[in-house]
Design an enzyme around this catalytic site. Structure first.
Site: not given
Length: 184
Positions: A6, A154, A157
């Site tokens: 990611s 979060d 990220h």
């Protein structure tokens, strides 16, 4: 080619905001003639990367930036398995282009996982780099990890601003490896 999870994919961002696209624009602006492929896939651990690498190697890279391992570490998967998977990915890349330039992006685990675990995890990347005559980005999230304003809610990220910082970290390693069009 940027092959990763990611972080490489630019989770929840416009693809133009992810660090591979920022690197590509920087290269174009400076006269480098490289096509950048963002082969990042969110959520991927090294085992999934190993299964997927053959598909992305339809395009043979001159430079391969391997950014996998964070999800393995967070899931506390076996270090030997992580190292083996990274090596097998590298072997496949070298099979396609024996002259490929390899860059391995290291990752750090959160402090709450303990210093012994963190040190062993860190060592996996160093060993892979050493055993493959590769280049190391010690911590791809240097200057981003743990900084709230550079990460999404979060806390994992990076935001678009965080990707600008990542791009500079990657560029520091990558730039000396590039050749200008006139040099080729």
């Amino acid at each position: 080619m940027f092959f990763g999870d990611s972080i490489t994919a630019g989770y929840d961002l416009d693809p133009k905001e992810a660090f591979p696209a920022i690197i590509e624009q920087k290269m174009l602006d400076l006269g480098y003639d490289y096509e950048v492929i963002n082969a990042g896939l969110s959520g991927e651990a090294s085992a999934e990367g190993l299964l997927r690498v053959d598909t992305v190697l339809r395009t043979i890279p001159d430079i391969f930036v391997l950014e996998l391992g964070a999800n393995d570490g967070l899931r506390e998967l076996d270090f030997g398995l992580l190292k083996n998977n990274l090596q097998l990915i590298i072997n496949k890349v070298k099979n396609e282009n024996p002259n490929v330039t390899l860059v391995v992006a290291g990752m750090e685990m959160p402090r709450l996982m303990g210093e012994s675990y963190r040190a062993q995890f860190r060592q996996v990347f160093r060993e892979v780099v050493e055993e493959n005559n590769a280049y190391l980005i010690p911590f791809i999230l240097e200057g981003v990890g743990g900084i709230p304003e550079l990460n999404m809610a979060d806390g994992i990220h990076p935001t678009a601003k965080g990707h600008l910082v990542i791009a500079e970290t990657v560029w520091t390693c990558l730039k000396p490896l590039l050749k200008l069009k006139s040099d080729i």
